[in-house]
Design a protein around this motif. Structure first.
Motif, short mmCIF file in Angstrom:
data_model
loop_
_atom_site.label_atom_id
_atom_site.label_comp_id
_atom_site.label_asym_id
_atom_site.label_seq_id
_atom_site.Cartn_x
_atom_site.Cartn_y
_atom_site.Cartn_z
N GLN A 32 -14.84 -74.44 90.93
CA GLN A 32 -15.24 -73.12 91.41
C GLN A 32 -16.40 -73.31 92.39
O GLN A 32 -17.15 -74.29 92.31
CB GLN A 32 -15.61 -72.25 90.21
CG GLN A 32 -15.90 -70.80 90.54
CD GLN A 32 -17.37 -70.58 90.83
OE1 GLN A 32 -18.21 -71.41 90.51
NE2 GLN A 32 -17.66 -69.47 91.51
N PRO A 35 -8.16 -68.46 88.34
CA PRO A 35 -8.56 -69.80 87.93
C PRO A 35 -7.55 -70.82 88.42
O PRO A 35 -6.35 -70.59 88.32
CB PRO A 35 -8.58 -69.73 86.41
CG PRO A 35 -7.76 -68.56 86.06
CD PRO A 35 -7.87 -67.61 87.19
N LEU A 49 -13.94 -64.44 99.10
CA LEU A 49 -13.33 -64.31 97.78
C LEU A 49 -13.19 -62.85 97.38
O LEU A 49 -12.09 -62.38 97.05
CB LEU A 49 -14.16 -65.03 96.72
CG LEU A 49 -13.55 -64.98 95.31
CD1 LEU A 49 -13.41 -66.38 94.73
CD2 LEU A 49 -14.36 -64.10 94.38
N GLY A 52 -6.49 -71.47 91.25
CA GLY A 52 -5.82 -71.20 92.50
C GLY A 52 -4.82 -70.06 92.52
O GLY A 52 -4.45 -69.58 93.58
N HIS A 90 -7.19 -75.51 101.52
CA HIS A 90 -6.55 -75.55 100.19
C HIS A 90 -5.12 -76.11 100.30
O HIS A 90 -4.31 -75.58 101.03
CB HIS A 90 -6.52 -74.12 99.65
CG HIS A 90 -6.51 -74.01 98.17
ND1 HIS A 90 -5.70 -74.75 97.37
CD2 HIS A 90 -7.22 -73.22 97.33
CE1 HIS A 90 -5.91 -74.43 96.11
NE2 HIS A 90 -6.84 -73.50 96.05
O1 LIG Z 1 -10.54 -72.55 89.13
C1 LIG Z 1 -11.33 -73.22 90.05
C2 LIG Z 1 -10.94 -72.81 91.45
O2 LIG Z 1 -9.59 -73.10 91.63
C3 LIG Z 1 -9.10 -72.85 92.91
O3 LIG Z 1 -9.68 -73.71 93.78
C4 LIG Z 1 -9.36 -71.43 93.36
O4 LIG Z 1 -8.55 -70.58 92.62
C5 LIG Z 1 -10.77 -71.04 93.13
O5 LIG Z 1 -10.94 -69.66 93.37
C6 LIG Z 1 -11.18 -71.35 91.72
O6 LIG Z 1 -12.53 -71.06 91.53
#
Ligand SMILES: OC[C@H]1O[C@H](O)[C@@H](O)[C@@H](O)[C@@H]1O
Ligand SMILES: OC[C@H]1O[C@H](O)[C@@H](O)[C@@H](O)[C@@H]1O
Ligand SMILES: OC[C@H]1O[C@H](O)[C@@H](O)[C@@H](O)[C@@H]1O
Lengths: 299, 257, 257, 299, 257, 299
Positions: F91, E70, E30, E72, F49
């Motif tokens: 998160q 936040p 991250l 994604g 993702h």
């Molecule tokens: O907002 C929750 C979560 O959303 C996504 O999965 C990403 O952007 C993560 O970095 C973030 O923590």
């Protein structure tokens, strides 16, 4: 309220059974009596200050004339003296004035009921009311009297002092003393009236809880403000890595401004929470810690 | 710098300090104790130079603007500071800034003296309990007022007298030596942190853990809005408003419940 | 300084003012009355110097930025101020600052005139009640609109005409004499305080005493955050959020109760 | 709400018994009727402004066309006229628009029920709804329309005026007039729809209380903001003691910034609270006090 | 300006970027992805000029202080920006400011690449579902980790390699040509607005419409108090306090109900 | 919570009947298992993702070792895998750590109950808990980890980097990675303990709702703060009328500062509200709109 109950239990050496016995009719409480009690408390105020009873003796001192009029029975008078020597601490006018009035009216209700052979307000109820209100009112009173009223008068007359005029000292002193004495007396009377009306309610529960809660919110809120403005703990720690100076206080401010003062007060609070309100020890540990940390310039 | 006070001058000042620090003049002593002004004025009278005394005291006052002692802990005793610093300054023709340099450490030391009084007062408790149990109002009053007052007098008068009569030159030299050294730093840090004691005591005494969020709300409001210099009265009004709304919202339930 | 208007010019301006102050053009007159702009523009047309009229009026406008009349009380009538000050300024080749010095006191006086209209309107109430009781819609409408309008015209047209035709020179000399004297101070103070009337009326009309904490909350937020210059819309959003949360928290109870 | 009840009682000369009689069927209320009533209110708005009825006549004026379609019975029509001549004051669009709509729908429900011989919404209910909403909506509307929308348009076009261009006057006027007219009409329609749905609820109590409460919170909140920003009362009192000037306003600011404006509005509020909403007298006393105080430069 | 990297240098940097952008090193990636620092350091190692690389990277870092993603959406990929800009800057002896001018647009383009990865990953879903239905843990793990990782490697390694080996001179000339033109403006605007996506997603996912007032409260607090520069932790504390008080006030009901 | 239910329904291809069958006794979950699962989630975190499942596969990946110990029955294991492949996003530490713990404890309770033939926590309950908490915890975690902790470390060590020292890159990376790994693990353990205690409560309703509400308040609050600080949409539109330049952004700031960013997020929110959480489309529309508007310098 468990901790205050603790305090009570600790100090309460002779546990009294509460079956109200028949006693002589009490005398009527007059404005003059209220003034006497208010003056007594006002006068003794912080004279007998100790860490284990705090201002309880002064509170008791103020009540003496009123209690003597209420309890013609010698035993009951002694018991009343004893119960008002337990731990007690509050601010002089908003707390002490009001509670002097409230307590007298509750004691009066108790004395009357005992004289008439009716069910009386118990010692516990009187204590709980006093103890439930003393903290919030202290918070409020300290902010208003010591923190605001006092410094307003000083600020107004300071220019006199700066010019070498003695009025710059005398006037703020007189204004503060007279103003607080007067409204303290009115608070005493108000407390007495409130107490009279509340006596019945207190016996049955009722709205008293709401008032204590509300004052608690305000008391804690003011403590938060005072903590934010008057506790000053900061780190002086700096260290060099690779010719670069690290200023710990700056780093802490990045994380959360006001962290160390909050930490100090929260740690103390938790200490008292766990160990009971052992103020002397708290004071010693705190002083010790502050000395050690500051010798090494950590704070 | 040749600095001396007459015996009488030193004694009168010492008695004045004892009157204040014993609190025997009632709640009126609060502002005498928190502020150096009245003590500075008395010193001026006693030493015959009111004007200079007031000017020096006013400068000292600025250092102590806004001190409060919730729950008992005042981080310094400005009146003790003034009792020592003002005479020294007058006799030594010092600047107000020099007087502050003396007043601050002395006031810090004074605050330990004041706390020490709390310990000594404990000796009076036994007789209070005895008189109370005996229902003896007169004896009770005596033990509450006279014993602690005597203790304070026995504590403060000699110490302040000695400090003034013998110590003034010593003090001013000591103070100028420790200057901005570690001792001052330690005293300052302890003073700044001790304010937490009284606040923690009152929080404890209020005792409602569920209401603690309001403590934190206030703390962080005062931190976040520090730049706005918001007046304490206005904060008090906010506190009152939050209290009223809180009670309104919870009482409804209880009423309905 | 030789200052005169023709009869027609004075009359036209007087009629314009009466149209606005009688409010006979509907709610659109609100902004004509609160702001000097439209009146300044009309004066420019009538006097044949739009450009200068607008420049002067814009300066006057700045004084009245943000005036509101909750519950009825506007502390000054900017449009009346402009009706007098702009012609005087144009004829006398005065600076915008000079025009402001005339507009402000005139507008203050004008606000008493406007309040006086409220008294006079009372005369129309009797006939309204009579027509209503008789179920006479036409008569009712007449008494609501025509009578008050006539009253306002009878009040404003002559006064403004006289002030302009005969008074302009007098006004400018009077105004420069009272300068920054006591009269102006009194007028200003009254204006500044009168805003409280409307607010108290609306508070009264809302009538829920238990909700007053929100009034105080808002008042002290606006005082405490004054330095941040927070936009009114944002305050309105805060008000709405507090209202919603409040209702949420109290309704739950009622629902459950 | 006791004070509004007072107002009503004061003005209400002919107290009507509320046993609903049978009347002819009302005509249907169309969008055109709503527009007529909105326009009527919009037009008359502050023309017949008085201190004792405020804007009630204008509100009644707006309702005339709709009431005529609803109450074919002459007596009922007269009564309807009369009840809408009682004290009423609100802001033009958010308050008056909305309430025009709401009132028409409630009157329609009443007229229909009476025609069908069913239990009708009482005059009191109609009045209470109107009176309960007029204050909060005034607070909101004044802040939005007069305090915000108006000055936004003025601010945007002011540079034109400063350059001598008449568009700097015409455009803010047109924008404000047209915008408020249009959303006022939508608010009228919304009020009508809301009122239709609420009519049943209003008769039984229900959520209406929550809405009025919520609007009350917001209305009072906005009044607080307006008070803080627009009432300007300050002390010009200065006096010299010992060559030192005391500036009273500075001292007041030390105690609590914003004290005098708040005091002014709170005193007036309490006056109305005690004496009833006697606006003329309030105005006279206030003006008198302000004049006297300012002549002596106390304020 | 003669700018070239060896094949190995270009390849090593490309692999490093793929390691980060595939996220295959776990949550530790991250901060590698949000900040250019680690990438800048690696480039320094690979190119043998750590000092210069760090100085340039530190300047780039300042542009990306406080980026969050936040839900994604990160509005730029600082690590990709650094992977291209730092070598170009080192070879071309550019100033840190020049390096920023390259890093910013590249990072913006990089963020579209990262989003593109989400589409490609969709291909792995089918096999995940299949293995899950079969209760095949090993296969499931494989399809979750290995397939997406390979996809990312196949996407990032060639592209970054080409950009570095062949593109560096092109990039620096292109970037200096588009300068502050429309393309940059568009990329910036899109970046600034995309942050809304993730926030809207999380709001949706939280899902309680009745709690939305707290979103607006926070939004307008952060707008109204912008000048006070209030620390995020303090805001978090406020959020927690409001949450606790809210629950306190609503739970009571439920408890009583 | 209807929208999250939608998500579930969309993804849930094989609707399972929930009559719990008898399965073999599960193995005990040890700290080592929790570490394995935490590490699995930590490692896979954002690798797979996608827009339609977000981080569900990673969450499932982390659970694999624990689920294998709990469900010796092959069918139940497959069902468990499948239910944790549905849409999930949170998160990494505050959300994922905590929920890994909570989920394992709920799955354990389910497996045990099924083995003993008792009434088991249903799949729905497990899902609702996970889905109810993931959003709020994401809001909190993003603010703390990404928004605060990360940048604190970077800010502290940045001066090193500025002097050309590679520690300026390595130290913030190490500190962040190690700190988050450690407290993530503790959050996992805490989640597990919480879940164990809550399992019964969750089945009966109880306080869980309060916790979810509270976290929701805080999550939404933090989203509001992030929106206010990180979304930057402003208008570059300027036009000249009569030589006077109109700056649209300035006008918007007069009306309400922060309008455009808020509008953007609210429009997207409403889009998702109406159309379901179709993220890809939302992304495309948003990007498209931003491109078009910015090409013409409207924003
Ligand atoms: O907002 C929750 C979560 O959303 C996504 O999965 C990403 O952007 C993560 O970095 C973030 O923590
Ligand atoms: O805080 C309440 C009370 O506590 C102690 O008794 C003293 O510090 C007082 O001055 C104070 O008012
Ligand atoms: O406050 C409501 C209303 O009160 C009065 O009627 C007038 O001042 C209006 O302009 C205002 O809108």
């Amino acid at each position: 309220m468990s901790e205050t109950a603790d305090i009570q239990a600790t100090n309460d050496e002779a546990v009294q059974e509460d079956t109200p016995k028949r006693i002589p009719q009490p005398d009527k409480i007059t404005n003059k009596d209220l003034m006497k009690s208010w003056f007594g408390w006002w006068w003794a105020n912080e004279v007998p200050h100790t860490f284990d009873r705090m201002l309880a003796p002064s509170f008791c001192f103020g009540l003496i004339p009123s209690l003597k009029k209420l309890y013609k029975d010698h035993d009951e008078l002694a018991k009343a003296f004893q119960r008002h020597l337990l731990f007690f601490n509050t601010q002089a006018t908003w707390g002490g004035g009001t509670l002097t009035g409230v307590t007298i009216s509750l004691e009066e209700a108790r004395a009357k009921a005992m004289a008439n052979g009716e069910e009386a307000i118990s010692e516990d109820m009187i204590n709980n009311t006093k103890v439930g209100l003393m903290g919030p009112l202290a918070g409020i009173g300290d902010s208003i009297d010591s923190g605001t009223v006092q410094y307003i008068f000083i600020a107004i007359f300071l220019p006199f002092a700066q010019k070498g005029n003695f009025l710059g000292a005398l006037l703020p002193f007189l204004c503060f003393s007279i103003a607080t004495f007067i409204y303290g007396y009115y608070l005493t009377k108000m407390g007495y009236t409130l107490g009279r009306n509340a006596a019945k309610e207190i016996m049955t529960g009722g709205r008293m809880a709401g008032i204590i809660d509300g004052l608690g919110v305000m008391g804690l809120y003011m403590m938060g403000i005072l903590a934010g403005q008057y506790i000053t703990v900061k780190s002086y720690l700096k260290f060099d890595i690779n010719q670069k100076t690290f200023d710990v206080q700056k780093i802490l401010d990045t994380i959360m401004p006001g962290m160390l003062p909050l930490l100090t007060v929260v740690l103390l609070y938790l200490y008292f929470q766990k160990q009971g309100l052992k103020i002397t020890r708290g004071l010693l540990y705190l002083t010790g810690a502050l000395i050690v940390l500051s010798i090494f310039y950590i704070i | 710098m040749h600095v001396t006070l007459s015996v009488w001058q030193a004694l009168l000042i010492a008695i004045w300090v004892a009157l204040i620090e014993s609190r025997i003049l009632g709640f009126a002593t609060l502002t005498m104790r928190f502020s150096p002004l009245m003590t500075g004025m008395m010193v001026g009278f006693i030493m015959g130079d009111i004007k200079q005394a007031m000017i020096v005291t006013a400068a000292i006052q600025l250092v102590y603007m806004g001190f409060v002692a919730p729950g008992g802990a005042l981080p310094a005793e400005p009146s003790i500071g003034a009792a020592i610093a003002v005479p020294v300054a007058i006799l030594g023709h010092m600047s107000p800034q020099g007087a502050i340099a003396i007043a601050v450490p002395v006031a810090l030391l004074g605050s330990y003296l004041y706390q020490f009084r709390f310990f000594l007062n404990t000796f009076a408790l036994k007789s209070m309990d005895r008189f109370a149990a005996a229902g003896n109002a007169r004896g009770l009053g005596f033990s509450i007022m006279v014993i602690p007052a005597c203790i304070s007098f026995a504590l403060f008068i000699p110490l302040i007298f000695i400090a003034l009569y013998f110590g003034a030159p010593v003090i001013s030299s000591v103070v100028s030596n420790i200057g901005h050294g570690t001792i001052i730093h330690v005293l300052n840090s302890v003073g700044g942190g001790l304010a937490a004691l009284g606040i923690a005591i009152i929080m404890q005494v209020i005792g409602k853990k569920t209401l603690l969020p309001f403590f934190f709300l206030a703390y962080f409001m005062s931190v976040a809005f520090a730049k706005l210099d918001i007046n304490m009265t206005i904060y008090a009004v906010f506190g009152a408003i939050f209290a009223i709304i809180y009670v309104m919202l919870t009482q409804r339930n209880t009423d309905k419940g």
